[in-house]
Motif scaffolding. Structure first.
Motif, mmCIF file in Angstrom:
data_model
loop_
_atom_site.group_PDB
_atom_site.id
_atom_site.type_symbol
_atom_site.label_atom_id
_atom_site.label_comp_id
_atom_site.label_asym_id
_atom_site.label_seq_id
_atom_site.Cartn_x
_atom_site.Cartn_y
_atom_site.Cartn_z
ATOM 1 N N ALA A 151 83.306 44.412 26.639
ATOM 2 C CA ALA A 151 83.555 43.294 27.548
ATOM 3 C C ALA A 151 82.785 43.457 28.855
ATOM 4 C CB ALA A 151 85.049 43.175 27.828
ATOM 5 N N ALA A 154 79.203 42.727 28.091
ATOM 6 C CA ALA A 154 78.994 41.307 27.780
ATOM 7 C C ALA A 154 78.826 40.486 29.059
ATOM 8 C CB ALA A 154 80.167 40.777 26.953
ATOM 9 N N MET A 155 79.534 40.886 30.120
ATOM 10 C CA MET A 155 79.436 40.168 31.387
ATOM 11 C C MET A 155 77.995 40.240 31.929
ATOM 12 S SD MET A 155 81.600 38.390 33.192
ATOM 13 C CE MET A 155 83.296 38.958 33.369
ATOM 14 N N GLN A 156 77.396 41.429 31.829
ATOM 15 C CA GLN A 156 76.009 41.576 32.276
ATOM 16 C C GLN A 156 75.049 40.865 31.317
ATOM 17 O OE1 GLN A 156 76.871 45.878 32.351
ATOM 18 N NE2 GLN A 156 75.421 45.942 34.050
ATOM 19 N N ARG A 158 75.546 38.219 29.460
ATOM 20 C CA ARG A 158 75.568 36.764 29.655
ATOM 21 C C ARG A 158 74.682 36.366 30.850
ATOM 22 N NH1 ARG A 158 77.999 32.832 26.685
ATOM 23 N NH2 ARG A 158 79.995 33.927 26.731
ATOM 24 N N ARG A 159 74.787 37.114 31.913
ATOM 25 C CA ARG A 159 73.988 36.799 33.103
ATOM 26 C C ARG A 159 72.492 37.013 32.820
ATOM 27 N NH1 ARG A 159 74.536 33.458 37.447
ATOM 28 N NH2 ARG A 159 72.587 33.786 38.553
ATOM 29 N N HIS A 162 71.177 34.147 30.938
ATOM 30 C CA HIS A 162 71.072 32.990 31.828
ATOM 31 C C HIS A 162 69.823 33.084 32.708
ATOM 32 C CE1 HIS A 162 72.496 29.781 34.545
ATOM 33 N NE2 HIS A 162 72.161 30.574 35.540
ATOM 34 N N GLU A 163 69.580 34.276 33.228
ATOM 35 C CA GLU A 163 68.468 34.417 34.180
ATOM 36 C C GLU A 163 67.106 34.423 33.505
ATOM 37 O OE1 GLU A 163 68.846 37.484 37.118
ATOM 38 O OE2 GLU A 163 70.866 36.845 37.681
ATOM 39 N N ASP A 208 82.109 37.540 23.313
ATOM 40 C CA ASP A 208 80.929 36.682 23.478
ATOM 41 C C ASP A 208 80.248 37.041 24.792
ATOM 42 O OD1 ASP A 208 82.840 35.512 21.802
ATOM 43 O OD2 ASP A 208 82.152 33.476 22.212
ATOM 44 N N TYR A 260 79.469 44.926 39.593
ATOM 45 C CA TYR A 260 79.349 43.467 39.611
ATOM 46 C C TYR A 260 79.242 42.890 41.017
ATOM 47 C CZ TYR A 260 81.270 43.683 34.830
ATOM 48 O OH TYR A 260 81.494 43.919 33.507
ATOM 49 N N TYR A 261 79.365 43.712 42.031
ATOM 50 C CA TYR A 261 79.542 43.166 43.379
ATOM 51 C C TYR A 261 78.260 43.206 44.202
ATOM 52 C CZ TYR A 261 84.078 44.147 41.418
ATOM 53 O OH TYR A 261 85.133 44.219 40.550
ATOM 54 N N ILE A 265 73.352 42.411 38.983
ATOM 55 C CA ILE A 265 74.403 43.063 38.197
ATOM 56 C C ILE A 265 73.823 43.721 36.940
ATOM 57 C CG2 ILE A 265 76.173 41.508 39.100
ATOM 58 C CD1 ILE A 265 76.307 40.347 36.169
#
Lengths: 390, 129
Positions: A151, A154-156, A158-159, A162-163, A208, A260-261, A265
């Motif tokens: 998880a 997956a957050m990274q 997805r970004r 997108h980029e 996802d 993430y901050y 990221i």
């Protein structure tokens, strides 16, 4: 290279247990078996060992391993933090110890029942409740439901998609390459089981955008590596894998799996490692005939290619196309099958494969593998090595 | 059972805030710099003197995942979890309630709500604006 670590030490012995889903032995026994195998590989004995190093996460302390082996005295012992990010860091510790005369023979080991006992892929309440700043850091993600490695990656991922317009199929190229290499490695868990990109795309979603085949397998097993000075290495049984460069790296505003901050990221900590490896070695990415890039999750392999300078930012999806990272391609990766294919031994099995390539002893040999770049766990403070034949 | 956050004296104000229905962001009393997650030393001016602002509670999805496997304690899967860029300029992880995977994308606008777990813990949770 006076004044640097480059060329001062070498990996001279490698050893491992089988990689399985249920070892049937204790984690301590696995590590002891691997250390014995590594010592036998280079013709040394437990009596020669005076240093041990492992991961902070390892459940078998240096003294327990020393007791079982019959190591009389230890002059050097150390632990490296941050999960799989420690892998190459243990070798760096050992190299610094033998290069400075603090110890003569240091063994780096990692052993666990990571499938049959404590499974790293599960949601770890223990990680969220540890009484230290890592536990406090996890207060901002775990209670919200974000607490498995897949998880957080997956957050990274997805970004990144997108980029840069990357797709799941681009991640799949890594899985296909790894499983192709594992298919011809009798020690790999997925020996004889290659996959296609269609298999990857059809595998079920875990988090996802990550499919099952983007994720490494949880494994039981152990790996050990014997490190001595370059002088001593020349007298031993097998061709040494010289430590041409060894580096650790942590980035700005670094967290463990949840950096993430910050604006980026991605994994800038691997950029820290890469810059140091190139500086120490005097080499450039184009000098590398191959690499072993830590692959617990496929997206990180693409991000590493960029951070290490093998291609520009956002160019990895094109870089990995057309078999470029498979045997015969421009930069074969993870020729043992990686952690997706051979086994997940927290990156230590990848270092062993780097040594086999330098020796010409890999089941998937890369011709003239004079140097091999190896990386440790991503998403965490991490480490890397460049191994050299001379 | 919900996973409970580790809390220390640097982060107590945040969790007291959620119980009071406020999303609090650490703010340096010396230079005004905001930050999340909180910490004891200002990263801009090194001061240890800190307070907080109450956020407007609105933000934009920076990234998100749909968690399907394996089980998450206290959650019925799948769940959508996002990185939310708050209008105040800091980023947080949060569960997004009441959306399916085709109802969210990067750029979706969200508003915070509060999910009372028990007498001692309230979690921020996000809903589509």
């Amino acid at each position: 290279m006076t004044g640097t670590l480059s060329g001062k030490a070498a990996i001279v012995g490698i050893g491992a247990t089988e990689f399985s889903k249920e070892s049937g032995r204790s984690e301590l026994q696995l590590s002891v078996e691997a250390v014995r195998a590594a010592l036998a590989d280079c013709g040394l004995t437990a009596a020669d060992v005076d240093g041990l190093t492992t991961f902070t996460m390892d459940t078998s302390s240096e003294i327990a391993v020393a007791r079982e082996l019959g190591v009389p005295e230890l002059r050097f012992f150390s632990r490296i933090n941050y999960g799989g990010g420690a892998a190459c860091g243990t070798v760096q510790q050992a190299a610094m110890a033998v290069a400075t005369g603090v110890a003569d023979v240091v063994v780096a080991y990692r052993g666990f029942n990571e499938r049959s006992e404590s499974r790293f892929g599960q949601f770890s309440v223990a990680a969220a409740t540890q009484v230290n700043t890592n536990g406090l850091d996890n207060a901002w993600s775990y209670p919200m439901g974000l607490g498995t490695p897949a998880a957080t990656v997956a957050m990274q991922a997805r970004r990144y998609m997108h980029e840069y317009g990357a797709t799941s199929a681009d991640f799949g190229a890594v899985a296909v390459a790894d499983r192709r290499h594992a298919a011809t490695n009798p020690n790999a868990f997925f020996y004889g089981k290659p996959i296609t990109l269609e298999d990857h795309q059809a595998s079920r979603m875990i988090v996802d955008p990550l499919h099952l085949l983007d994720c490494c397998q949880e494994s039981d097993g152990a790996v050990a590596l014997v490190i001595v000075s370059a002088e001593r290495a020349r007298d031993l049984a097998k061709p040494p894998a010289y430590i041409t460069a060894a580096a650790q790296g942590s980035g700005r505003d670094q967290f463990v799996m949840t950096s993430y901050y910050r604006d980026d990221i991605g994994i800038p900590e691997m950029g820290v490692v890469g810059r140091e490896l190139w500086k120490q070695s005097g080499l450039v990415p184009d000098d590398m005939p191959m690499a072993i890039l830590y692959d617990h999750f496929t997206p990180y392999v693409l991000m590493q290619l960029e951070e290490l300078g093998f291609c520009g930012r956002g160019e990895a999806p094109d870089f990995v196309k057309g078999g470029a990272i498979e045997i015969g391609g421009r930069l074969p990766l993870n020729t043992h099958g990686g952690q997706l294919g051979e086994g997940y031994i927290h990156g230590m099995n990848g270092i062993a494969e780097g040594v086999r390539q330098i020796r010409g002893a890999s089941v998937n040999p890369v011709s003239d593998a004079h140097h091999v770049l190896v990386t440790a766990g991503t998403g965490v403070p991490t480490s890397g090595l460049i191994l050299g034949a001379s | 059972m919900a996973v409970r956050p580790m809390v220390n004296r640097d982060s107590t104000f945040f969790w007291e805030g959620t119980q009071a229905g406020e999303l609090r962001i650490q703010k340096c009393n010396a230079c005004g710099a905001k930050r999340f997650p909180p910490g004891p030393a200002c990263q801009s001016c090194e001061a240890y003197d800190r307070g907080y602002d109450v956020a407007s509670g609105e933000g934009t999805v920076f990234s998100y995942v749909v968690h399907r496997h394996p089980p998450v304690p206290g959650k019925e899967l799948p769940i959508v979890i996002a990185l939310v860029d708050l209008d105040e300029g800091v980023r947080m992880v949060g569960e997004v309630a009441g959306v399916t995977d085709d109802e969210i994308e990067i750029g979706t606008r969200l508003r915070v709500d509060f999910n009372t777990i028990d007498d001692d813990l309230t979690l921020p949770i996000w809903r589509k604006l």
